[in-house]
Motif scaffolding. Structure first.
Motif, PDB file in Angstrom:
ATOM      1  N   GLY A  45     -44.128 -20.253  -8.092  1.00  0.00           N
ATOM      2  CA  GLY A  45     -44.216 -21.448  -7.880  1.00  0.00           C
ATOM      3  C   GLY A  45     -44.921 -21.765  -6.555  1.00  0.00           C
ATOM      4  O   GLY A  45     -45.618 -22.679  -6.271  1.00  0.00           O
ATOM      5  N   TYR A  46     -44.615 -20.913  -5.336  1.00  0.00           N
ATOM      6  CA  TYR A  46     -45.642 -20.934  -4.100  1.00  0.00           C
ATOM      7  C   TYR A  46     -46.981 -20.755  -4.526  1.00  0.00           C
ATOM      8  O   TYR A  46     -47.817 -21.574  -3.986  1.00  0.00           O
ATOM      9  CB  TYR A  46     -44.979 -19.863  -3.452  1.00  0.00           C
ATOM     10  N   LEU A  47     -47.521 -19.994  -5.232  1.00  0.00           N
ATOM     11  CA  LEU A  47     -49.069 -19.761  -5.704  1.00  0.00           C
ATOM     12  C   LEU A  47     -49.284 -21.173  -6.222  1.00  0.00           C
ATOM     13  O   LEU A  47     -50.258 -21.487  -5.868  1.00  0.00           O
ATOM     14  CB  LEU A  47     -48.950 -18.651  -6.547  1.00  0.00           C
ATOM     15  N   VAL A  48     -48.656 -21.749  -7.052  1.00  0.00           N
ATOM     16  CA  VAL A  48     -49.032 -23.073  -7.908  1.00  0.00           C
ATOM     17  C   VAL A  48     -49.094 -23.949  -6.616  1.00  0.00           C
ATOM     18  O   VAL A  48     -50.166 -24.812  -6.695  1.00  0.00           O
ATOM     19  CB  VAL A  48     -47.909 -23.452  -8.763  1.00  0.00           C
ATOM     20  N   ILE A  49     -48.410 -24.164  -5.814  1.00  0.00           N
ATOM     21  CA  ILE A  49     -48.477 -25.121  -4.615  1.00  0.00           C
ATOM     22  C   ILE A  49     -49.600 -24.969  -3.747  1.00  0.00           C
ATOM     23  O   ILE A  49     -50.295 -25.750  -3.432  1.00  0.00           O
ATOM     24  CB  ILE A  49     -46.888 -25.273  -3.930  1.00  0.00           C
ATOM     25  N   SER A  54     -54.860 -26.283  -1.527  1.00  0.00           N
ATOM     26  CA  SER A  54     -56.046 -25.717  -1.287  1.00  0.00           C
ATOM     27  C   SER A  54     -57.063 -26.472  -1.991  1.00  0.00           C
ATOM     28  O   SER A  54     -58.309 -26.799  -1.454  1.00  0.00           O
ATOM     29  CB  SER A  54     -56.134 -24.264  -1.680  1.00  0.00           C
ATOM     30  N   ARG A  55     -56.845 -26.977  -3.166  1.00  0.00           N
ATOM     31  CA  ARG A  55     -57.768 -27.668  -3.924  1.00  0.00           C
ATOM     32  C   ARG A  55     -58.058 -29.078  -3.487  1.00  0.00           C
ATOM     33  O   ARG A  55     -59.231 -29.518  -3.343  1.00  0.00           O
ATOM     34  CB  ARG A  55     -57.486 -27.591  -5.589  1.00  0.00           C
ATOM     35  N   GLU A  56     -56.893 -29.822  -3.101  1.00  0.00           N
ATOM     36  CA  GLU A  56     -57.048 -30.937  -2.501  1.00  0.00           C
ATOM     37  C   GLU A  56     -57.825 -31.091  -1.075  1.00  0.00           C
ATOM     38  O   GLU A  56     -58.576 -31.787  -0.930  1.00  0.00           O
ATOM     39  CB  GLU A  56     -55.613 -31.522  -2.347  1.00  0.00           C
TER      40      GLU A  56
END
Length: 193
Positions: A45-49, A54-56
């Motif tokens: 979950g941390y990696l997804v967030i 980062s992408r934003e």
């Protein structure tokens, strides 16, 4: 032929382990499942967030640096400090654009302010209204083309060049007095790194 060895009986001295009842087994399996979910789910979950943030952030930076004209916001404090452009408060219709190359860096800024704040703005550079020259468009055609500024509209127009020794920036300033109570100021601050 296979020889079978008889099973040895448990020692009467060893304590007997009680057999696991169904409730205890379900509780143990649930605890095991919870531990697995926490060990795998939380980092995932941390990696997804983190990836989404980062992408934003990358999209925001891409949008900022791909701008090809005035951005309708205030320049950052760092930009205002580097280019020595103060924007009086209150100011309206604020916009900016920055260009950099190996020879010259420029910050283009526009804003509308009150007559009193125009005097205060000019005062930050050691200038006054008497330094503004009528019909003197000090911002060149190249800079006008980059920003889309057009100084052919209703005037009167006033301009001044505030030159400073390198590395301090030079300011080309044009002021529209079409509304004397709310003048519109255009500034090109250029510095040589």
């Amino acid at each position: 032929m296979t020889v079978t060895v008889p099973r040895q009986a448990d020692s009467p001295d060893e304590p007997q382990e009680p057999t696991e009842d169904r409730r205890h087994m379900i509780r143990r399996r649930a605890l095991t499942l919870l531990i697995i979910v926490l060990l795998i789910g939380v980092p995932a979950g941390y990696l997804v967030i983190s990836a989404n943030q980062s992408r934003e952030s990358g999209k925001d930076k891409e949008e900022k640096y791909s701008a090809t004209g005035l951005t309708p916001h205030w320049p950052s404090r760092v930009q205002r400090r580097v280019y020595q452009v103060t924007i009086p408060v209150p100011a309206y219709n604020v916009g900016y654009y920055e260009t950099n190359n190996w020879r010259t860096s420029r910050l283009y800024v526009q804003f509308q302010t009150t007559a009193e704040n125009l005097d205060a703005y000019l005062g930050t550079m050691g200038l006054g209204r008497n330094d503004l020259k009528p019909d003197d468009i000090t911002i060149g055609a190249r800079d006008q083309k980059i920003t889309g500024w057009d100084f052919k509209g209703p005037g009167p127009w006033y301009g001044v060049v505030h030159e400073q020794k390198n590395p301090a920036p030079t300011h080309d300033i044009v002021v529209s007095m079409a509304d004397p109570e709310n003048p519109f100021v255009y500034v090109v601050s250029r510095t040589v790194p």
